[in-house]
Write an enzyme that holds these catalytic residues in place. Structure first.
Site, short mmCIF file in Angstrom:
data_model
loop_
_atom_site.label_atom_id
_atom_site.label_comp_id
_atom_site.label_asym_id
_atom_site.label_seq_id
_atom_site.Cartn_x
_atom_site.Cartn_y
_atom_site.Cartn_z
CD GLU A 60 -2.61 4.02 -1.56
OE1 GLU A 60 -2.78 5.09 -1.73
OE2 GLU A 60 -2.13 3.42 -0.31
CG PHE A 94 -2.19 -0.11 0.73
CD1 PHE A 94 -3.03 -1.13 0.01
CD2 PHE A 94 -3.40 1.11 1.42
CE1 PHE A 94 -4.44 -1.08 -0.22
CE2 PHE A 94 -4.50 1.26 0.93
CZ PHE A 94 -5.08 -0.06 0.27
CD GLN A 143 -5.37 10.32 2.19
OE1 GLN A 143 -6.05 9.41 2.59
NE2 GLN A 143 -4.18 10.33 2.38
CG HIS A 184 -9.96 8.71 0.06
ND1 HIS A 184 -11.19 8.17 -0.11
CD2 HIS A 184 -9.06 8.13 0.84
CE1 HIS A 184 -11.09 6.74 0.13
NE2 HIS A 184 -9.94 6.74 0.75
CG LEU A 204 -11.19 4.64 -3.66
CD1 LEU A 204 -10.12 5.75 -3.64
CD2 LEU A 204 -11.04 3.94 -2.47
CG HIS A 227 -7.56 7.72 -3.19
ND1 HIS A 227 -7.08 7.19 -4.38
CD2 HIS A 227 -7.32 6.69 -2.20
CE1 HIS A 227 -6.70 5.85 -4.12
NE2 HIS A 227 -7.06 5.46 -2.83
NE ARG A 268 -6.73 7.61 5.59
CZ ARG A 268 -7.19 6.71 4.99
NH1 ARG A 268 -6.74 5.38 5.24
NH2 ARG A 268 -7.74 6.78 3.82
CG LEU A 269 1.38 6.06 5.34
CD1 LEU A 269 2.31 5.09 5.65
CD2 LEU A 269 1.64 6.99 4.26
NE ARG A 285 -4.43 6.68 -0.16
CZ ARG A 285 -5.26 6.02 0.44
NH1 ARG A 285 -6.07 6.51 1.51
NH2 ARG A 285 -5.61 4.68 0.52
C1 LIG Z 1 -14.54 4.49 -0.73
C2 LIG Z 1 -13.46 4.59 0.44
C3 LIG Z 1 -12.57 3.42 0.52
C4 LIG Z 1 -11.90 3.53 1.64
N1 LIG Z 1 -10.93 2.49 1.68
C5 LIG Z 1 -10.20 2.30 2.99
C6 LIG Z 1 -9.33 1.36 2.91
O1 LIG Z 1 -8.95 0.33 2.31
N2 LIG Z 1 -8.54 1.25 4.02
C7 LIG Z 1 -8.43 2.28 5.14
O2 LIG Z 1 -7.77 2.19 5.98
N3 LIG Z 1 -9.59 3.24 4.87
C8 LIG Z 1 -10.04 3.37 3.75
N4 LIG Z 1 -11.15 4.32 3.89
C9 LIG Z 1 -11.40 5.09 5.04
C10 LIG Z 1 -12.00 4.53 6.07
O3 LIG Z 1 -13.21 3.67 5.48
C11 LIG Z 1 -13.01 5.45 6.74
O4 LIG Z 1 -12.35 6.51 7.55
C12 LIG Z 1 -13.63 4.86 8.03
O5 LIG Z 1 -14.25 3.45 7.70
C13 LIG Z 1 -14.71 5.68 8.90
O6 LIG Z 1 -15.20 4.92 9.87
P1 LIG Z 1 -16.00 5.83 10.89
O7 LIG Z 1 -16.61 4.32 11.68
O8 LIG Z 1 -15.30 6.72 11.59
O9 LIG Z 1 -17.23 6.50 10.17
P2 LIG Z 1 -18.25 5.83 9.21
O10 LIG Z 1 -18.12 4.46 8.66
O11 LIG Z 1 -18.37 6.96 8.18
O12 LIG Z 1 -19.55 5.92 10.01
C14 LIG Z 1 -20.32 6.94 10.56
C15 LIG Z 1 -21.38 6.67 11.34
O13 LIG Z 1 -21.97 7.71 11.94
C16 LIG Z 1 -23.59 7.81 11.75
N5 LIG Z 1 -23.53 9.44 11.76
C17 LIG Z 1 -23.07 10.58 11.10
N6 LIG Z 1 -23.66 11.49 11.44
C18 LIG Z 1 -24.71 11.30 12.32
C19 LIG Z 1 -25.79 11.84 12.98
N7 LIG Z 1 -26.06 13.20 12.82
N8 LIG Z 1 -26.60 11.47 13.89
C20 LIG Z 1 -26.68 10.07 14.01
N9 LIG Z 1 -25.70 9.22 13.50
C21 LIG Z 1 -24.74 9.79 12.60
C22 LIG Z 1 -23.73 7.31 10.28
O14 LIG Z 1 -24.81 6.90 10.33
C23 LIG Z 1 -22.65 6.18 10.75
O15 LIG Z 1 -23.23 5.19 10.94
C24 LIG Z 1 -12.10 4.41 2.81
C25 LIG Z 1 -12.94 5.48 2.63
C26 LIG Z 1 -13.65 5.46 1.48
C27 LIG Z 1 -14.72 6.69 1.41
#
Ligand SMILES: Cc1cc2nc3c(=O)[nH]c(=O)nc-3n(C[C@H](O)[C@H](O)[C@H](O)COP(=O)(O)OP(=O)(O)OC[C@H]3O[C@@H](n4cnc5c(N)ncnc54)[C@H](O)[C@@H]3O)c2cc1C
Length: 587
Positions: free
Chosen positions: A246, A117, A231, A354, A243, A233, A389-390, A286
């Site tokens: 990577e 990665f 970031q 991203h 997306l 991507h 971020r990596l 990135r």
């Molecule tokens: C397309 C894509 C691919 C990625 N691939 C990778 C990868 O391969 N490896 C890696 O390390 N990272 C990757 N990332 C980054 C990583 O996936 C995210 O940073 C991480 O999953 C975020 O998780 P989280 O639990 O913080 O938030 P999320 O999974 O975004 O969850 C947020 C939660 O908060 C809730 N919420 C938000 N606002 C409110 C509100 N007002 N009231 C009630 N609930 C609310 C939502 O309903 C949801 O349940 C990727 C990101 C994207 C977009």
């Protein structure tokens, strides 16, 4: 207003929120957990993660290497105590995920497979084909169902945190099915609401990533840290912003300019190699790759056409078998969205917003400066990502710090007696009053879609891959104007059942708050570091800016920007080298 009492209130049921809930349930099964989410948990953005999660597992790797890659990848703005803790705990978490049922991809021998990665100088990214986030979220969700103490409130939109006298006592949330506001009282509250990529027009982020939790904490007095580091991507599909992981380059894909030339060899990112070798240029970090695209575009070397300004991602040499086995989603997405089959065609790509490196300021226990308020996942800034971020560190971060948030929230809850009824109820009534006032407002001419568009375009234009003082000042002015006009938005839909007009209006309010912290922090940081590149201040300036930006909410004007020391333990700031000069770790 209905009052729902819990010991621990968790806002957000993505990877971080679910991991926190499980940690609480395991630490003390007698505690009541309220887990709120504005969408059904499996629709959280974690589901969209493709490439994988990094953790040291192979004999040629070491915790020190993961630490060094992360700290230098973040251009020394990472807090090294947090990174140390992260690299030490992540592999245990990934193994725990395996025990809960996560189907990690395997080598022929049966051992867990890892892939290269960007910015990771050794292969250490665990994956489940190219649907890692989907499988991780499923694993966490199904595990959470085992615990009777976790009570879910799906499709509840959280509007405000209830904070009084330096402590957090709960939150208010609207049940989206009925439009009713409820007060959730808790001894500890954990905010896990994900990122805010939707403040930009072209992003990989799902439509729900509107920075709600960041804005709630910010309004409640918690500073947002390092928000200028956004970031890009390097490989998003033009048009949709979807997306292409990577992992495409990890498996050996190339980036080509309009002359079919691997242009990254001109950017000191390592040698052009015929096979995927770490330290080769496509596996640079990135920020550097997105900046190289910008430079190629200025030189007229990108491809102009029906997709706008793009370069090509070439995976044809990987062969159909490998693509089907390791990148099946990438193949589906490319065929469906740009009619290009990676097995036979070049795929158009361009940089796309991203991830937010910045977020709610926390310490290594996921605690914010407000007692009883914790945060983890993308909405938090602990900070292990620093200025860049990596890839594959974020899925790990949400496990390690989600679990810690849960455990420390339990410790805090034990110290809290009954919630402070009168003050809590009064604040909840205020929050409800603000929503009711929105419904009563009439005659306003401002439309949410228009204001959002103006904010989006101005951020991309003035606060994108490269910025300078003029572009940032222009964006500051646009955001201030959007904020002023936002006060005049009128709801067109006055109904109470699934009123998307209301939620989009509230989300825009949150996005404006996040956007102003991004642009003001960027304006004052007169240096270039990681994802923050200033055309008018091209050098990194450790004397003045080896520190975190802290944006504080100011109800009467621009945010107040202050600074906070970076924790440096064993890695002194040095030049970030990926090219020929990068010695040391072997592939
Ligand atoms: C397309 C894509 C691919 C990625 N691939 C990778 C990868 O391969 N490896 C890696 O390390 N990272 C990757 N990332 C980054 C990583 O996936 C995210 O940073 C991480 O999953 C975020 O998780 P989280 O639990 O913080 O938030 P999320 O999974 O975004 O969850 C947020 C939660 O908060 C809730 N919420 C938000 N606002 C409110 C509100 N007002 N009231 C009630 N609930 C609310 C939502 O309903 C949801 O349940 C990727 C990101 C994207 C977009």
């Amino acid at each position: 207003m209905q009052v729902i009492d819990a010991d621990i209130v968790i806002v957000g049921a993505g990877g971080a929120g679910l991991r926190a809930a499980i940690a609480v349930a395991e630490a003390d099964p007698s505690l009541h957990i309220a887990l709120l989410s504005k969408v059904y948990p499996m629709r959280s953005h974690t589901c969209a993660a493709e490439g994988g999660a990094a953790g040291v597992v192979k004999a040629n790797d070491s915790l020190e290497y993961h630490f060094n890659d992360t700290v230098s990848g973040g251009d020394w703005l990472t807090d090294q105590d947090a990174v140390d803790l992260f690299v030490n705990e992540i592999t245990k978490e990934l193994i725990q995920m395996e025990h809960w049922g996560c189907p990690w991809s395997r080598e022929g021998s049966g051992h867990v497979a890892v892939r290269p990665f960007g910015g990771m100088k050794i292969m250490r990214t665990w994956y489940a084909a190219d649907k890692t986030g989907f499988h991780m979220l499923h694993t966490l969700f199904q595990t959470s169902l085992k615990y009777p103490s976790i009570k879910r409130f799906d499709e509840y939109y959280t509007s405000d945190l209830i904070v009084d006298d330096g402590a957090c006592h709960g939150c208010t949330a609207i049940e989206m099915r009925t439009g009713e506001m409820k007060l959730f009282r808790g001894k500890s509250v954990i905010v896990c609401t994900g990122g805010a990529g939707r403040i930009f027009p072209f992003t990989t982020n799902g439509a729900i990533k509107t920075g709600d939790g960041m804005a709630m904490a910010y309004r409640a007095g918690v500073p947002l840290k390092d928000m200028e580091f956004v970031q890009y991507h390097p490989t998003g599909l033009p048009g949709s912003g979807i997306l292409l992981t990577e992992g495409c380059r990890g498996e050996g894909g190339y980036l080509l300019n309009k002359d079919n030339y691997r242009y990254l060899q001109d950017y000191d990112l390592g040698p052009a190699t015929p096979t995927p070798v770490l330290k080769s240029m496509e596996l640079g970090p990135r920020d550097r790759l997105s900046q190289a695209f910008w430079q190629e575009s200025k030189k007229g070397n990108t491809v102009q056409g029906k997709w706008g300004d793009i370069v090509w991602l070439d995976m044809r040499h990987l062969g159909e078998k490998l693509i089907n086995e390791r990148l099946p989603l990438v193949r589906d997405l490319s065929i469906s969205y740009v009619a290009a089959d990676p097995v036979t065609d070049l795929v158009p790509v361009r940089p796309v917003v991203h991830y937010m490196m910045g977020g709610i300021h926390t310490d290594i226990n996921a605690a914010t400066p407000i007692a009883g308020l914790y945060s983890a996942g993308e909405c938090a800034c602990v900070s292990i990502n620093g200025a860049n971020r990596l890839g594959s560190n974020s899925l790990g971060e949400l496990l390690v710090f989600g679990a810690r948030a849960g455990r420390f929230a339990v410790e805090h809850a034990k110290t809290v007696k009954a919630p402070r009824d009168a003050l809590v109820t009064a604040q909840a009534a205020d929050a409800e009053g603000r929503i009711k006032a929105l419904f009563k407002r009439s005659g306003g001419k401002q439309r949410v879609s228009q204001l959002k568009r103006e904010m989006n375009l101005s951020l991309e234009e003035g606060c994108g891959i490269y910025r300078d003082e003029k572009s940032l000042r222009d964006t500051v002015a646009v955001i201030a104007d959007v904020r002023a006009r936002y006060r005049d938005v009128t709801l067109e839909d006055k109904s109470s059942v699934y009123n998307t007009d209301l939620y989009q209006t509230l989300e825009l309010g949150a996005m404006i708050e996040c956007a102003e912290t991004v642009v003001h922090s960027a304006l004052l940081r007169t240096e270039s570091r990681g994802a923050h590149q200033r055309l008018d201040h091209v050098e990194r300036d450790d004397v003045n800016f080896l520190k975190h930006s802290m944006a504080y909410y100011n109800p009467n004007g621009d945010p107040r920007i202050d600074y906070h020391e970076v924790v440096i333990t064993k890695s002194q700031p040095a030049a970030r080298v990926y090219g020929a000069a990068a010695g040391g770790q072997a592939a």
